[in-house]
Design a protein around this motif. Sequence first.
Motif, PDB file in Angstrom:
ATOM      1  N   PHE A   1       0.787  -1.173   0.191  1.00  0.00           N
ATOM      2  CA  PHE A   1       0.078  -0.350   0.090  1.00  0.00           C
ATOM      3  C   PHE A   1       1.077   1.359  -0.532  1.00  0.00           C
ATOM      4  O   PHE A   1       1.737   1.192   0.706  1.00  0.00           O
ATOM      5  CB  PHE A   1      -0.954  -0.121   1.679  1.00  0.00           C
ATOM      6  CG  PHE A   1      -1.637  -1.177   1.318  1.00  0.00           C
ATOM      7  CD1 PHE A   1      -2.989  -0.266   1.104  1.00  0.00           C
ATOM      8  CD2 PHE A   1      -1.283  -2.136   1.730  1.00  0.00           C
ATOM      9  CE1 PHE A   1      -4.134  -1.872   1.007  1.00  0.00           C
ATOM     10  CE2 PHE A   1      -1.963  -3.414   2.572  1.00  0.00           C
ATOM     11  CZ  PHE A   1      -3.750  -3.290   1.670  1.00  0.00           C
ATOM     12  N   ILE A   2       0.513   2.648  -0.690  1.00  0.00           N
ATOM     13  CA  ILE A   2       1.394   3.440  -0.808  1.00  0.00           C
ATOM     14  C   ILE A   2      -0.347   4.224   0.008  1.00  0.00           C
ATOM     15  O   ILE A   2      -1.567   4.998  -0.532  1.00  0.00           O
ATOM     16  CB  ILE A   2       1.567   4.021  -1.985  1.00  0.00           C
ATOM     17  CG1 ILE A   2       2.314   3.071  -2.130  1.00  0.00           C
ATOM     18  CG2 ILE A   2       1.369   5.374  -2.240  1.00  0.00           C
ATOM     19  CD1 ILE A   2       3.038   3.595  -4.288  1.00  0.00           C
ATOM     20  N   TYR A   3       0.241   4.793   1.291  1.00  0.00           N
ATOM     21  CA  TYR A   3      -0.376   5.702   1.538  1.00  0.00           C
ATOM     22  C   TYR A   3      -0.097   8.062   1.704  1.00  0.00           C
ATOM     23  O   TYR A   3       0.898   7.904   1.893  1.00  0.00           O
ATOM     24  CB  TYR A   3      -0.280   5.729   3.430  1.00  0.00           C
ATOM     25  CG  TYR A   3      -1.194   6.725   4.316  1.00  0.00           C
ATOM     26  CD1 TYR A   3      -2.728   6.512   4.890  1.00  0.00           C
ATOM     27  CD2 TYR A   3      -1.097   7.833   4.348  1.00  0.00           C
ATOM     28  CE1 TYR A   3      -3.893   6.769   5.122  1.00  0.00           C
ATOM     29  CE2 TYR A   3      -2.268   8.319   5.362  1.00  0.00           C
ATOM     30  CZ  TYR A   3      -3.674   8.206   5.423  1.00  0.00           C
ATOM     31  OH  TYR A   3      -4.295   8.816   6.275  1.00  0.00           O
ATOM     32  N   LEU A   4      -1.152   7.829   0.541  1.00  0.00           N
ATOM     33  CA  LEU A   4      -0.575   8.970   0.187  1.00  0.00           C
ATOM     34  C   LEU A   4      -1.257  10.134   0.756  1.00  0.00           C
ATOM     35  O   LEU A   4      -2.849  10.264   0.891  1.00  0.00           O
ATOM     36  CB  LEU A   4      -0.850   9.498  -1.583  1.00  0.00           C
ATOM     37  CG  LEU A   4      -0.613  10.318  -1.889  1.00  0.00           C
ATOM     38  CD1 LEU A   4       1.285  10.676  -2.045  1.00  0.00           C
ATOM     39  CD2 LEU A   4      -0.909  10.747  -3.721  1.00  0.00           C
ATOM     40  N   ARG A   5      -0.186  11.394   0.538  1.00  0.00           N
ATOM     41  CA  ARG A   5      -1.327  12.388   1.721  1.00  0.00           C
ATOM     42  C   ARG A   5      -2.644  12.894   0.387  1.00  0.00           C
ATOM     43  O   ARG A   5      -2.169  13.594  -0.536  1.00  0.00           O
ATOM     44  CB  ARG A   5      -0.322  13.602   1.610  1.00  0.00           C
ATOM     45  CG  ARG A   5      -1.476  14.933   2.402  1.00  0.00           C
ATOM     46  CD  ARG A   5       0.008  15.988   3.345  1.00  0.00           C
ATOM     47  NE  ARG A   5      -0.981  16.719   4.145  1.00  0.00           N
ATOM     48  CZ  ARG A   5      -1.364  16.194   5.134  1.00  0.00           C
ATOM     49  NH1 ARG A   5      -0.905  15.215   5.866  1.00  0.00           N
ATOM     50  NH2 ARG A   5      -1.655  17.464   6.311  1.00  0.00           N
ATOM     51  N   GLY A   6      -4.274  13.050   0.935  1.00  0.00           N
ATOM     52  CA  GLY A   6      -5.011  13.319  -0.322  1.00  0.00           C
ATOM     53  C   GLY A   6      -4.681  14.383  -0.544  1.00  0.00           C
ATOM     54  O   GLY A   6      -5.604  14.906  -1.916  1.00  0.00           O
ATOM     55  N   GLU A   7      -4.075  15.831  -0.184  1.00  0.00           N
ATOM     56  CA  GLU A   7      -4.625  17.103  -0.705  1.00  0.00           C
ATOM     57  C   GLU A   7      -3.895  16.644  -1.991  1.00  0.00           C
ATOM     58  O   GLU A   7      -4.382  17.700  -2.456  1.00  0.00           O
ATOM     59  CB  GLU A   7      -4.035  18.104   0.218  1.00  0.00           C
ATOM     60  CG  GLU A   7      -5.277  18.646   1.250  1.00  0.00           C
ATOM     61  CD  GLU A   7      -4.379  17.384   3.022  1.00  0.00           C
ATOM     62  OE1 GLU A   7      -4.859  17.563   3.746  1.00  0.00           O
ATOM     63  OE2 GLU A   7      -4.256  16.307   2.212  1.00  0.00           O
ATOM     64  N   VAL A   8      -2.887  16.102  -2.707  1.00  0.00           N
ATOM     65  CA  VAL A   8      -1.792  16.068  -3.133  1.00  0.00           C
ATOM     66  C   VAL A   8      -1.898  15.509  -4.420  1.00  0.00           C
ATOM     67  O   VAL A   8      -1.943  14.351  -5.221  1.00  0.00           O
ATOM     68  CB  VAL A   8      -0.230  15.672  -3.176  1.00  0.00           C
ATOM     69  CG1 VAL A   8       0.077  16.705  -2.205  1.00  0.00           C
ATOM     70  CG2 VAL A   8      -0.221  14.863  -2.572  1.00  0.00           C
ATOM     71  N   VAL A   9      -3.951  15.955  -5.084  1.00  0.00           N
ATOM     72  CA  VAL A   9      -4.263  15.393  -6.157  1.00  0.00           C
ATOM     73  C   VAL A   9      -3.651  15.077  -7.393  1.00  0.00           C
ATOM     74  O   VAL A   9      -4.072  14.266  -8.098  1.00  0.00           O
ATOM     75  CB  VAL A   9      -5.440  16.044  -6.932  1.00  0.00           C
ATOM     76  CG1 VAL A   9      -6.321  15.208  -7.704  1.00  0.00           C
ATOM     77  CG2 VAL A   9      -6.380  16.093  -5.159  1.00  0.00           C
ATOM     78  N   PRO A  10      -3.389  16.052  -8.303  1.00  0.00           N
ATOM     79  CA  PRO A  10      -2.095  15.929  -8.477  1.00  0.00           C
ATOM     80  C   PRO A  10      -1.169  14.467  -8.940  1.00  0.00           C
ATOM     81  O   PRO A  10      -0.688  14.060  -9.557  1.00  0.00           O
ATOM     82  CB  PRO A  10      -0.900  16.870  -9.793  1.00  0.00           C
ATOM     83  CG  PRO A  10      -1.921  18.585  -8.087  1.00  0.00           C
ATOM     84  CD  PRO A  10      -2.336  17.737  -7.841  1.00  0.00           C
ATOM     85  N   VAL A  11      -0.346  14.401  -7.793  1.00  0.00           N
ATOM     86  CA  VAL A  11       0.566  13.244  -7.902  1.00  0.00           C
ATOM     87  C   VAL A  11       0.223  12.248  -7.817  1.00  0.00           C
ATOM     88  O   VAL A  11      -0.470  11.524  -8.031  1.00  0.00           O
ATOM     89  CB  VAL A  11       1.106  13.840  -5.799  1.00  0.00           C
ATOM     90  CG1 VAL A  11       2.048  12.455  -5.741  1.00  0.00           C
ATOM     91  CG2 VAL A  11       2.458  14.810  -6.139  1.00  0.00           C
TER      92      VAL A  11
END
Length: 453
Positions: A133-143
């Motif tokens: 799993f990659i847990y990504l910060r949700g605000e960075v939509v382009p990433v």
Amino acid sequence: MTMAPAMGETSPEKLLAPVLSAFWDEPRSWTLETYLRHDGYQGARKALAMAPDDVIAYVKDSGLRGRGGAGFPTGMKWQFIPQGDGKPHYLVVNADESEPGACKDIPLLYAAPHTLIEGIVIACHAIRSNRAFIYLRGEVVPVLRRLHEAVREAYAAGYLGTNVLGSGLDLELTVHAGAGAYICGEETALLDSLEGRRGQPRLRPPFPAVAGLYACPTVVNNVESIASVPAILHRGKEWFRSMGTDKCPGFTLYSLSGHVTNPGQYEGPMGITLRQLLDMSGGMRPGHRLKFWTPGGSSSPMFTAEHLDVPLDFDSVGAAGSLLGTKSLQCFDETTCVVRAVTRWTEFYAHESCGKCTPCREGTYWLVQLLRDIEAGKGRKADLDKLADISDNINGKSFCALGDGAAAPILSSLQHFRAEYEQHITGKGCPFDPSKSTLWADGPQNFPLEVNA
């Protein structure tokens, strides 16, 4: 690429070691096509031909240390996973980058997401995991969009899915967007969030290596830690050890921000100094001098100009009294009010406290009240001792490291700039307001904090 030499032996620019950032500026750097042109997935091919335990030993021998926190050896972390337990093993990549001043994982994922995906393939083979799993910060939509596209490309090319590269490894990778909570950067709070619960730290033991995601053995690694593995496997552990220091070998990304001429990401060997990085970035903004800086973001004790030549590796920064952490180098010049800066950081930690433990939940609230009064000129001298006392009651006594991070800038600023706090109290306001103080009557040279020798 060699170990960082002593100052004066070579020009600062030659100290740069572009590995992770080697092709960030190329057109469409994020695509699989570009990544393959730069030896992409060669490290994975080599790793998949090795036994899992041999891969762990190889990474351990390379000396790679975690690039997002306390610098724990990555190979040793993988080694803690129990074998033959009959349980599924999980790899979770912590991409919830939210430390004030930290900005290295997001550019890496935006410019070269396949670097991380290849590292995940290697790590999952090593720990015998079929789920990542990659847990990504949700605000960075382009990433998030680029990561999804990179994962799609990897599946289509056979780097993910069933029988990866004919090795017999089946690997499923999920990109999960978090909801924007700083506390979820703490590994056990991240696991709770990933399971669909409120993100709050867990009591340890048991540690994630024994009972992590879904109560199964889990490795939680930072983005840069996993992304560094492919180059180690492809180019060799000796090549990796040729950079950095004996105890902290290799290359890393430094986030340089604040009152500097050219802020940005600077990739160099472990052990480089802030003086060298400032020389590369054009120094502090013209006409100004360094007053204080953070080596590992706002949660690390602050340094001053006297620490310019401290090698930026985990052991040297620790011996000097701070933490390297995320290598978030925030630089502030003489126009910055220390009290104001520390107050804003403390407001952040009070807001982001999950509320699970009393020292952090109550302590950060009262720290903010005291700091706001001092900044506004309503404080008393006894408040300084009260600040130190509350910080001491939080430091090392909270459920997770968020409390330690909240106390660190307060305790270190009182150590280095207590006089400035007192000026706010005796002068009934911020001495950096020209209408209320004559602190700068003789100009900024009252702070003899030179950057350039």
